[in-house]
Design a protein around this motif. Structure first.
Motif, PDB file in Angstrom:
ATOM      1  N   GLY A 107      37.449  36.488  42.729  1.00 37.60           N
ATOM      2  CA  GLY A 107      38.197  36.861  41.530  1.00 37.60           C
ATOM      3  C   GLY A 107      39.132  35.774  41.039  1.00 37.60           C
ATOM      4  N   ASP A 108      39.830  35.117  41.969  1.00 40.96           N
ATOM      5  CA  ASP A 108      40.764  34.053  41.590  1.00 40.96           C
ATOM      6  C   ASP A 108      40.023  32.872  40.959  1.00 40.96           C
ATOM      7  OD1 ASP A 108      43.321  35.146  42.590  1.00 40.96           O
ATOM      8  OD2 ASP A 108      42.330  35.041  44.530  1.00 40.96           O
ATOM      9  N   LEU A 109      38.872  32.525  41.535  1.00 40.85           N
ATOM     10  CA  LEU A 109      38.097  31.414  41.007  1.00 40.85           C
ATOM     11  C   LEU A 109      37.534  31.740  39.622  1.00 40.85           C
ATOM     12  CD1 LEU A 109      36.896  28.615  41.458  1.00 40.85           C
ATOM     13  CD2 LEU A 109      34.932  29.712  42.583  1.00 40.85           C
ATOM     14  N   ALA A 111      38.738  33.862  37.462  1.00 40.49           N
ATOM     15  CA  ALA A 111      39.851  33.869  36.509  1.00 40.49           C
ATOM     16  C   ALA A 111      40.241  32.448  36.124  1.00 40.49           C
ATOM     17  CB  ALA A 111      41.051  34.601  37.122  1.00 40.49           C
ATOM     18  N   SER A 112      40.200  31.545  37.090  1.00 40.80           N
ATOM     19  CA  SER A 112      40.512  30.143  36.802  1.00 40.80           C
ATOM     20  C   SER A 112      39.486  29.545  35.860  1.00 40.80           C
ATOM     21  CB  SER A 112      40.560  29.348  38.111  1.00 40.80           C
ATOM     22  OG  SER A 112      40.827  27.991  37.868  1.00 40.80           O
ATOM     23  N   LYS A 117      44.489  32.411  35.113  1.00 39.41           N
ATOM     24  CA  LYS A 117      44.546  32.896  36.495  1.00 39.41           C
ATOM     25  C   LYS A 117      45.145  34.297  36.606  1.00 39.41           C
ATOM     26  CE  LYS A 117      44.809  28.273  38.541  1.00 39.41           C
ATOM     27  NZ  LYS A 117      45.596  27.344  39.382  1.00 39.41           N
ATOM     28  N   ALA A 120      42.970  37.558  37.467  1.00 39.90           N
ATOM     29  CA  ALA A 120      42.400  37.835  38.787  1.00 39.90           C
ATOM     30  C   ALA A 120      42.554  39.297  39.224  1.00 39.90           C
ATOM     31  CB  ALA A 120      43.004  36.893  39.832  1.00 39.90           C
ATOM     32  N   PRO A 121      43.737  39.932  39.078  1.00 42.52           N
ATOM     33  CA  PRO A 121      43.856  41.340  39.494  1.00 42.52           C
ATOM     34  C   PRO A 121      42.917  42.275  38.725  1.00 42.52           C
ATOM     35  CG  PRO A 121      46.027  40.358  39.197  1.00 42.52           C
ATOM     36  CD  PRO A 121      45.042  39.380  38.652  1.00 42.52           C
ATOM     37  N   LYS A 124      39.409  41.812  40.254  1.00 42.29           N
ATOM     38  CA  LYS A 124      39.308  42.440  41.578  1.00 42.29           C
ATOM     39  C   LYS A 124      39.290  43.963  41.475  1.00 42.29           C
ATOM     40  CE  LYS A 124      41.450  38.580  44.045  1.00 42.29           C
ATOM     41  NZ  LYS A 124      42.546  38.111  44.910  1.00 42.29           N
ATOM     42  N   TYR A 182      48.744  42.186  31.547  1.00 43.73           N
ATOM     43  CA  TYR A 182      47.840  42.074  32.689  1.00 43.73           C
ATOM     44  C   TYR A 182      47.984  43.288  33.612  1.00 43.73           C
ATOM     45  CZ  TYR A 182      47.428  37.309  31.008  1.00 43.73           C
ATOM     46  OH  TYR A 182      47.198  36.211  30.217  1.00 43.73           O
ATOM     47  N   THR A 186      44.984  45.871  34.290  1.00 41.77           N
ATOM     48  CA  THR A 186      44.535  46.237  35.644  1.00 41.77           C
ATOM     49  C   THR A 186      44.427  47.752  35.788  1.00 41.77           C
ATOM     50  OG1 THR A 186      45.596  44.257  36.564  1.00 41.77           O
ATOM     51  CG2 THR A 186      45.049  46.034  38.101  1.00 41.77           C
TER      52      THR A 186
END
Length: 525
Positions: A107-109, A111-112, A117, A120-121, A124, A182, A186
């Protein structure tokens, strides 16, 4: 028995069609109040991640269950049907586990790569929906293969209501207490998980007495039969899912491209987010525009498959010609009409008319995607998969390759053009191969008559806009813009319909095959 089975099939198909129509309308309409509550930046955050949910939704509702239902329907004995489900389950489970792993742990990658970034939440959160996919697919596929459409219909209706309720509730409450876009996004994505769990509870109530996924029976049987199922899972299942989620895949490409390219072109980070959020307004409009095309596909596919299996070539050709001609006419009218009325629709639903050009171009998606679904349906009814596979791959490759370049030079207009080019490439492959088998009544006379009807509708709407534009802009009232859009739809649609009947674009037999066609002919008289 055969007559009772056919009546049961027709009742089930009607129920599933009606609920699918309601679900698609609800899935498109809720985004308008959601955007109004969270703004363009909040809408951007939600839409950046939405394609991931869209893929999960396709796998568990309109893709793999259709494929599995076909396998189940091919079996004669109950034990064989259960065996098929248990052999396909590990394949779906494996695919879902991979998708979950990529989206949760990556998820972090991801989002990047999307250039933000903070997404990411959201990624996920939505990843957990993939864990429900094997169970939703297995139950829905089994029930549909047994001609039991009610479980699928009721489960998808509850799933959508729960999801939309959570999304709008989160947007209303959390924006009031000052949560970030964000955090709101989520919680909105959590609606997908709540909806999926609700759907699974409904499906579980209908489970067969012997159990669908019995303990110790979830395994791949060895031998030729299992290898055949695996090949069909990859080809047939992949194609059905691919075409069902084609626009979602294109949206996913946009999630990685548009915002990044806008920033590289000189926009600030905030300006790029807002611009992408405005561009995403087009998705619900396209979704509404495609509702009729999807309904036509659902209605004609069983009939076409039946005629092909029974080798009634004359009836097949006649039905296929009507299907294609009706799809072309309705899709072209909807696309052109929305293009011309887009400024009014944009202002009335979303509060302003920004990015009108790029959104107007995006309305061409309705025409191209409707035809793609129609031709893919013809190939599916004949169990002819190679052209559909080539078209799908080419369309996605074109979209991926041209999006960065066009978006870099033309902004969101370039993104719209990239989508049209990708769909156009896919459609070209399908049309070329389909016309090798039959012309399907698409001749020069039909095309010229259609062009005249569309031309007269365009003239009517241009004159209408010329007459009301200055008055609407001077008042700057959203209700007035909505009234302007509705009057435009009624005026353009009436002129287009009158011209269709007067020009005899459809034969009498075709009018009678169209839903409500007989009533429309009576109105003309």
């Amino acid at each position: 028995m055969a007559k009772a089975s056919q009546q049961r099939l027709m009742r089930g198909a009607l129920l599933l069609t009606v609920t699918s129509f309601m679900v698609k309308i609800l899935s498109a309409v809720y985004r308008v109040p959601f955007q109004n509550m969270v703004g363009d930046e909040g809408f951007y955050a939600y839409q950046q991640v939405y394609p991931i949910y869209g893929i999960a939704m396709t796998l568990s509702l309109s893709g793999l269950p259709v494929f599995l239902s076909k396998l189940v329907a091919e079996q004669e004995e109950e034990q064989q049907k259960l065996s098929v489900v248990r052999q396909i389950f590990p394949l779906v489970f494996g695919l879902s586990a991979i998708m979950f792993g990529v989206t949760f742990f990556g998820g972090d990658l991801l989002a990047s790569w999307m250039g933000d970034k903070a997404l990411a939440p959201l990624i996920k959160m939505v990843s957990f929906v993939f864990l429900l996919t094997p169970f939703l697919t297995s139950y829905r596929g089994y029930f549909q293969g047994e001609l039991m459409m009610a479980p699928t219909a009721y489960s998808q209706l509850l799933e959508q209501f729960l999801r939309v309720g959570v999304i709008l509730g989160a947007a209303f409450i959390l924006t009031k207490i000052g949560w970030s876009i964000y955090q709101v996004g989520t919680m909105a994505m959590a609606g997908a998980l709540v909806g999926g769990l609700g759907a699974l509870i409904i499906l579980w109530q209908y489970r067969p007495d012997k159990g669908l996924l019995g303990k110790g029976r979830i395994h791949l049987e060895q031998g030729k039969e299992s290898r055949s199922y695996f090949r069909r899972f990859l080809v047939e299942g992949g194609l059905i899912c691919g075409y069902s989620s084609l626009l979602v895949l294109f949206q996913l490409v946009d999630s990685f491209v548009i915002k990044n390219q806008l920033v590289m072109s000189g926009l600030t980070n905030m300006e790029a987010k807002i611009t992408k959020g405005i561009y995403d307004r087009g998705q619900p409009l396209v979704q509404v525009g495609l509702v009729i095309a999807v309904a036509l596909t659902t209605s004609f596919l069983p009939t076409l498959t039946k005629y092909h299996m029974e080798k009634k070539q004359v009836f097949y050709e006649r039905t296929a010609s009507t299907f294609l001609r009706v799809t072309i006419v309705i899709a072209s009218g909807a696309s052109v009409g929305l293009m011309l009325l887009l400024p009014y629709v944009n202002s009335s639903l979303f509060g302003d008319d920004r990015e009108t050009l790029s959104l107007s171009l995006l309305m061409g998606t309705i025409f191209l995607m409707s035809l793609i679904l129609a031709f893919q349906t013809l190939f599916q009814s004949r169990n002819y998969y190679r052209p559909a596979l080539y078209g799908l791959v080419l369309g996605c490759v074109v979209k991926v390759l041209v999006s960065p370049v066009l978006t870099s030079y033309l902004g969101t207009v370039g993104a719209s053009l990239a989508t049209l080019l990708g769909l156009g490439a896919c459609l070209f492959v399908l049309v070329y191969n389909a016309l090798q088998m039959s012309k399907y009544g698409i001749n020069s006379q039909f095309i010229w008559k259609l062009m005249i009807c569309l031309g007269m509708m365009v003239v009517t709407l241009v004159v209408y806009r010329w007459g009301v534009d200055s008055w609407l802009v001077a008042n700057e009232s959203r209700p007035l813009f909505m009234a302007g859009a509705l009057v435009g739809v009624a005026l353009g649609g009436s002129v287009f319909l009158w011209l269709l009947i007067s020009s005899r674009l459809f034969t009498l037999r075709e009018w009678l095959m169209i839903p409500m066609g007989k009533k429309l002919l009576r109105l003309k008289k």
